[in-house]
Scaffold this active site. Structure first.
Site, PDB file in Angstrom:
ATOM      1  N   VAL A 112     -12.496   0.747   0.760  1.00 37.65           N
ATOM      2  CA  VAL A 112     -11.173   0.164   0.284  1.00 37.65           C
ATOM      3  C   VAL A 112     -10.072   1.341   0.288  1.00 37.65           C
ATOM      4  CG1 VAL A 112      -9.910  -1.050  -1.518  1.00 37.65           C
ATOM      5  CG2 VAL A 112     -12.397  -1.848  -0.901  1.00 37.65           C
ATOM      6  N   ARG A 156      -4.225   3.877 -19.207  1.00 38.60           N
ATOM      7  CA  ARG A 156      -3.306   2.862 -18.110  1.00 38.60           C
ATOM      8  C   ARG A 156      -3.854   1.485 -18.234  1.00 38.60           C
ATOM      9  NH1 ARG A 156      -2.229   4.763 -12.532  1.00 38.60           N
ATOM     10  NH2 ARG A 156      -1.829   2.792 -12.745  1.00 38.60           N
ATOM     11  N   LYS A 169      -5.881  -6.572 -16.956  1.00 39.88           N
ATOM     12  CA  LYS A 169      -4.871  -6.105 -16.473  1.00 39.88           C
ATOM     13  C   LYS A 169      -4.259  -6.372 -15.173  1.00 39.88           C
ATOM     14  CE  LYS A 169      -5.020  -1.420 -14.607  1.00 39.88           C
ATOM     15  NZ  LYS A 169      -4.497  -1.642 -13.493  1.00 39.88           N
ATOM     16  N   ASN A 170      -4.973  -6.449 -14.179  1.00 34.26           N
ATOM     17  CA  ASN A 170      -4.446  -6.795 -12.817  1.00 34.26           C
ATOM     18  C   ASN A 170      -4.276  -8.340 -12.684  1.00 34.26           C
ATOM     19  OD1 ASN A 170      -4.874  -4.101 -12.301  1.00 34.26           O
ATOM     20  ND2 ASN A 170      -6.816  -4.488 -10.922  1.00 34.26           N
ATOM     21  N   ASP A 178     -12.870  -0.666  -8.015  1.00 34.07           N
ATOM     22  CA  ASP A 178     -12.512  -0.041  -9.359  1.00 34.07           C
ATOM     23  C   ASP A 178     -13.836   0.228 -10.185  1.00 34.07           C
ATOM     24  OD1 ASP A 178     -10.144  -0.254  -8.723  1.00 34.07           O
ATOM     25  OD2 ASP A 178      -9.306  -2.198  -9.904  1.00 34.07           O
ATOM     26  N   ARG A 226       1.771   1.721  -9.395  1.00 30.93           N
ATOM     27  CA  ARG A 226       1.883   0.906  -8.151  1.00 30.93           C
ATOM     28  C   ARG A 226       2.399  -0.342  -8.232  1.00 30.93           C
ATOM     29  NH1 ARG A 226       0.587   1.311  -2.493  1.00 30.93           N
ATOM     30  NH2 ARG A 226      -0.300  -0.685  -1.956  1.00 30.93           N
ATOM     31  N   ARG A 228      -2.127   4.429   0.458  1.00 27.34           N
ATOM     32  CA  ARG A 228      -1.718   2.991  -0.247  1.00 27.34           C
ATOM     33  C   ARG A 228      -0.676   2.727   0.333  1.00 27.34           C
ATOM     34  NH1 ARG A 228      -3.489   3.014  -6.590  1.00 27.34           N
ATOM     35  NH2 ARG A 228      -3.943   1.062  -6.032  1.00 27.34           N
ATOM     36  N   PRO A 229      -0.343   2.454   1.655  1.00 25.09           N
ATOM     37  CA  PRO A 229       0.856   2.045   1.941  1.00 25.09           C
ATOM     38  C   PRO A 229       1.228   0.682   1.804  1.00 25.09           C
ATOM     39  CG  PRO A 229      -0.928   1.899   3.749  1.00 25.09           C
ATOM     40  CD  PRO A 229      -1.312   2.501   2.462  1.00 25.09           C
ATOM     41  N   ILE A 230       2.439   0.248   1.817  1.00 18.11           N
ATOM     42  CA  ILE A 230       3.112  -1.209   1.624  1.00 18.11           C
ATOM     43  C   ILE A 230       3.454  -1.872   2.685  1.00 18.11           C
ATOM     44  CG2 ILE A 230       3.895  -0.900  -0.846  1.00 18.11           C
ATOM     45  CD1 ILE A 230       6.375   0.028   0.402  1.00 18.11           C
ATOM     46  N   ASP A 231       3.018  -1.620   3.723  1.00 21.46           N
ATOM     47  CA  ASP A 231       3.400  -2.278   5.217  1.00 21.46           C
ATOM     48  C   ASP A 231       3.159  -3.799   5.184  1.00 21.46           C
ATOM     49  OD1 ASP A 231       0.762  -0.954   5.232  1.00 21.46           O
ATOM     50  OD2 ASP A 231       0.494  -1.806   7.339  1.00 21.46           O
ATOM     51  N   LEU A 232       1.883  -4.134   4.665  1.00 19.76           N
ATOM     52  CA  LEU A 232       1.578  -5.406   4.640  1.00 19.76           C
ATOM     53  C   LEU A 232       2.592  -6.451   3.677  1.00 19.76           C
ATOM     54  CD1 LEU A 232      -2.359  -4.892   4.649  1.00 19.76           C
ATOM     55  CD2 LEU A 232      -0.977  -5.534   6.553  1.00 19.76           C
ATOM     56  N   CYS A 238      -2.225   5.676  -8.926  1.00 21.65           N
ATOM     57  CA  CYS A 238      -3.466   6.551  -9.080  1.00 21.65           C
ATOM     58  C   CYS A 238      -3.506   7.220  -7.742  1.00 21.65           C
ATOM     59  CB  CYS A 238      -4.789   5.857  -9.270  1.00 21.65           C
ATOM     60  SG  CYS A 238      -5.101   5.431 -10.874  1.00 21.65           S
TER      61      CYS A 238
HETATM   62  C1  UD1 Z   1      -5.142  -3.873  -6.483  1.00 18.99           C
HETATM   63  C2  UD1 Z   1      -5.617  -3.494  -7.849  1.00 18.99           C
HETATM   64  C3  UD1 Z   1      -6.457  -2.217  -8.044  1.00 18.99           C
HETATM   65  C4  UD1 Z   1      -7.639  -2.255  -6.971  1.00 18.99           C
HETATM   66  C5  UD1 Z   1      -7.118  -2.744  -5.624  1.00 18.99           C
HETATM   67  C6  UD1 Z   1      -8.373  -3.097  -4.783  1.00 18.99           C
HETATM   68  C7  UD1 Z   1      -3.618  -4.191  -9.038  1.00 18.99           C
HETATM   69  C8  UD1 Z   1      -2.568  -3.905 -10.045  1.00 18.99           C
HETATM   70  N1  UD1 Z   1      -4.326  -3.158  -8.784  1.00 18.99           N
HETATM   71  O1  UD1 Z   1      -4.463  -2.660  -6.130  1.00 18.99           O
HETATM   72  O2  UD1 Z   1      -6.882  -1.853  -9.222  1.00 18.99           O
HETATM   73  O3  UD1 Z   1      -8.369  -1.133  -6.912  1.00 18.99           O
HETATM   74  O4  UD1 Z   1      -6.346  -4.044  -5.653  1.00 18.99           O
HETATM   75  O5  UD1 Z   1      -9.257  -4.285  -5.337  1.00 18.99           O
HETATM   76  O6  UD1 Z   1      -4.200  -5.547  -9.097  1.00 18.99           O
HETATM   77  N2  UD1 Z   1      -3.234  -1.667   1.983  1.00 18.99           N
HETATM   78  C9  UD1 Z   1      -2.553  -1.237   3.209  1.00 18.99           C
HETATM   79  N3  UD1 Z   1      -0.984  -1.592   3.305  1.00 18.99           N
HETATM   80  C10 UD1 Z   1      -0.659  -2.491   2.199  1.00 18.99           C
HETATM   81  C11 UD1 Z   1      -1.136  -2.867   0.950  1.00 18.99           C
HETATM   82  C12 UD1 Z   1      -2.570  -2.159   1.219  1.00 18.99           C
HETATM   83  O7  UD1 Z   1      -2.792  -0.540   4.089  1.00 18.99           O
HETATM   84  O8  UD1 Z   1       0.393  -2.995   2.534  1.00 18.99           O
HETATM   85  C13 UD1 Z   1      -4.447  -0.888   1.937  1.00 18.99           C
HETATM   86  C14 UD1 Z   1      -4.431   0.169   0.874  1.00 18.99           C
HETATM   87  O9  UD1 Z   1      -3.982   1.326   1.198  1.00 18.99           O
HETATM   88  C15 UD1 Z   1      -5.831   0.089   0.401  1.00 18.99           C
HETATM   89  C16 UD1 Z   1      -6.266  -1.260   0.693  1.00 18.99           C
HETATM   90  O10 UD1 Z   1      -5.428  -1.997   1.346  1.00 18.99           O
HETATM   91  O11 UD1 Z   1      -6.708   0.978   1.318  1.00 18.99           O
HETATM   92  C17 UD1 Z   1      -6.663  -2.252  -0.598  1.00 18.99           C
HETATM   93  O12 UD1 Z   1      -5.449  -2.155  -1.374  1.00 18.99           O
HETATM   94  P1  UD1 Z   1      -4.710  -3.489  -2.017  1.00 18.99           P
HETATM   95  O13 UD1 Z   1      -5.680  -4.606  -2.080  1.00 18.99           O
HETATM   96  O14 UD1 Z   1      -3.363  -3.690  -1.868  1.00 18.99           O
HETATM   97  O15 UD1 Z   1      -4.652  -2.629  -3.624  1.00 18.99           O
HETATM   98  P2  UD1 Z   1      -3.569  -2.769  -4.596  1.00 18.99           P
HETATM   99  O16 UD1 Z   1      -3.046  -4.203  -4.761  1.00 18.99           O
HETATM  100  O17 UD1 Z   1      -2.630  -1.634  -4.501  1.00 18.99           O
END
Ligand code: UD1
Length: 408
Positions: free
Chosen positions: A317, A387, A10-11, A295, A82, A111-115, A106
């Site tokens: 994580v 999902r 899926k991912n 996961d 997401r 789960r921010p998107i700042d990065l 979920c």
């Molecule tokens: C992806 C996977 C999800 C898995 C996760 C961690 C997909 C579609 N989903 O989710 O199944 O659980 O990797 O292996 O591939 N973070 C920040 N800022 C950001 C982005 C992330 O602080 O801009 C933090 C998140 O809050 C979290 C951590 O980084 O605590 C890991 O998140 P991330 O690796 O980005 O996970 P996803 O890509 O959302």
């Protein structure tokens, strides 16, 4: 002994679907599982103007992004999943503009998107926020050196996809090294991108002016494989998994072996998992790849709730990924949460109960607990499980599990 064939990841296929926005030519993805998240991504891409043909029988999907009609990703699909946010980078690279609703998914933390935004900004994007949407614009994306404070999977993928069509060289430092990131890079390279270093913390991308179409087979889903492996361990089972890449499962195999479960690779692409009775307690710490995957934390917790002794699980994580604990307690599991740590005191048995899946992987953990529990369990919230797992119930039943889908 039962056998189960693992489906495509899926991912891996969700970012590849988003990446199809980068080329006007047709892209064929093979081994695309029949999942709600794949349907959500299809809906989102269709709303952008992508033509999609889904060959269900052969688990194949054809995407064509020749004529995009908008670069605004609507609230509906983005709220549900997401991974929808992964269209931000490709849209920006292709159209110079994208407008994407703040992501959902979920409920396992903030789960921010700042990065994601930081990386794209360094590459020349400018952001504005209004009415729950993030709008990005750029006259032209250019290469940049982006250091990620955390090796985020999604941020690495978004930046990687944008960098493919950016002018010049992009370097992602402290990049995520998950197999799904590597698969995305391999897929993009097969379309003419120039990416090296995927799978290491340093990815380098030489921008190209355009990508062509192509055909690509998605890697097997290591999380689905891990879930079936734990299912065998928790039920005293003996199963063979087909279509697996064992190198993607090293942490999971090591931890299962520590519990006393036998894991062998009778031939390449195959794993045999045999329970040897009640598990030995082990400690788990979730980490970015190649560490133990977050996961599979809930499913492994289900197994450890039946160990003879106490296990400690540290979730590093996601900060709120213990939503399944309250439901598992209804089945008799003894788990104490202290911030990001769960102390699991193994019990000799679990009791069937009525429970509700709180999220995707937490739901899978409840199914596994229910398979091992004495008596009948009723699990609600199956839509979360759908999902990320294709035909989980039927496949567990073919392995000997007594699990049925009730009409809703
Ligand atoms: C992806 C996977 C999800 C898995 C996760 C961690 C997909 C579609 N989903 O989710 O199944 O659980 O990797 O292996 O591939 N973070 C920040 N800022 C950001 C982005 C992330 O602080 O801009 C933090 C998140 O809050 C979290 C951590 O980084 O605590 C890991 O998140 P991330 O690796 O980005 O996970 P996803 O890509 O959302």
């Amino acid at each position: 002994m039962g056998r189960v064939k693992i489906k495509g990841a899926k991912n891996a296929c969700l970012p590849m679907m988003a990446a199809s926005l980068l080329t006007p030519e047709s892209v064929v993805l093979e081994d695309v599982p029949e999942l709600e998240d794949v349907r959500t991504m299809s809906r989102l891409l269709k709303a952008l103007g992508v033509e999609i043909f889904r060959d269900r029988k052969n688990e194949r999907i054809v995407l064509n992004s020749r004529r995009l009609i908008t670069s605004t990703a609507p609230f509906g699909p983005v709220r549900r999943m997401r991974a929808s946010f992964l269209v931000m980078g490709p849209l920006l690279a292709r159209e110079g503009h994208s407008r994407v609703s703040f992501p959902g998914g979920c409920a396992i933390g903030t789960r921010p998107i700042d990065l994601h935004l930081k990386g794209l900004e360094l590459m020349g994007a400018q952001f504005t926020m209004d009415e729950g949407y993030i709008e990005a614009e750029t006259p032209c994306l250019h290469g940049a050196t982006v250091y990620l404070d955390y090796p985020s999977v999604g941020a690495t993928e978004n930046i990687l996809m944008a960098a493919v069509l950016a002018r010049g060289t992009t370097v992602i430092e402290n990049a995520a090294a998950e197999p799904e990131v590597v698969d995305l890079a391999n897929f993009l390279n097969s379309l003419g991108a120039r990416i090296i270093g995927a799978g290491t913390p340093l990815i380098r991308v030489e921008g190209v002016t355009s990508l062509k179409g192509g055909r690509y087979r998605v890697i097997p889903d290591r999380i689905e494989a891990g879930t079936f492996m734990i299912a065998a361990a928790i039920t005293g089972g003996d199963i063979i998994l087909e279509n697996v890449i064992s190198e993607h499962l090293t942490a999971v195999i090591a931890k299962l072996q520590e519990t006393g479960t036998l894991v062998e690779e009778p031939q390449k692409g195959m794993l045999r998992v045999r329970s040897r009775g009640r598990p030995v307690p082990v400690d788990i710490k979730t980490l970015p790849y190649p560490g133990f995957p977050t996961d599979l934390q809930p499913q492994f917790m289900a197994l450890l709730s039946l160990a003879f002794g106490t296990s400690v699980i540290s979730e590093t994580v996601f900060e709120k990924r213990f939503m399944h604990v309250a439901e598992m307690a209804r089945m008799g599991a003894k788990i104490r949460i202290e911030e990001r740590t769960a102390i699991v005191t193994g019990q000799p048995l679990l009791q069937g109960a009525a429970v509700r899946a709180p999220d995707l992987r937490g739901g899978a953990a409840l199914v596994l607990s229910a398979l091992a529990a004495r008596g009948i369990s009723e699990i609600r919230g199956v839509e979360h499980i759908r999902r990320g797992y294709s035909r989980l119930i039927g496949r567990l039943r073919s392995l000997g599990g007594r699990v049925y889908l009730l009409p809703s």
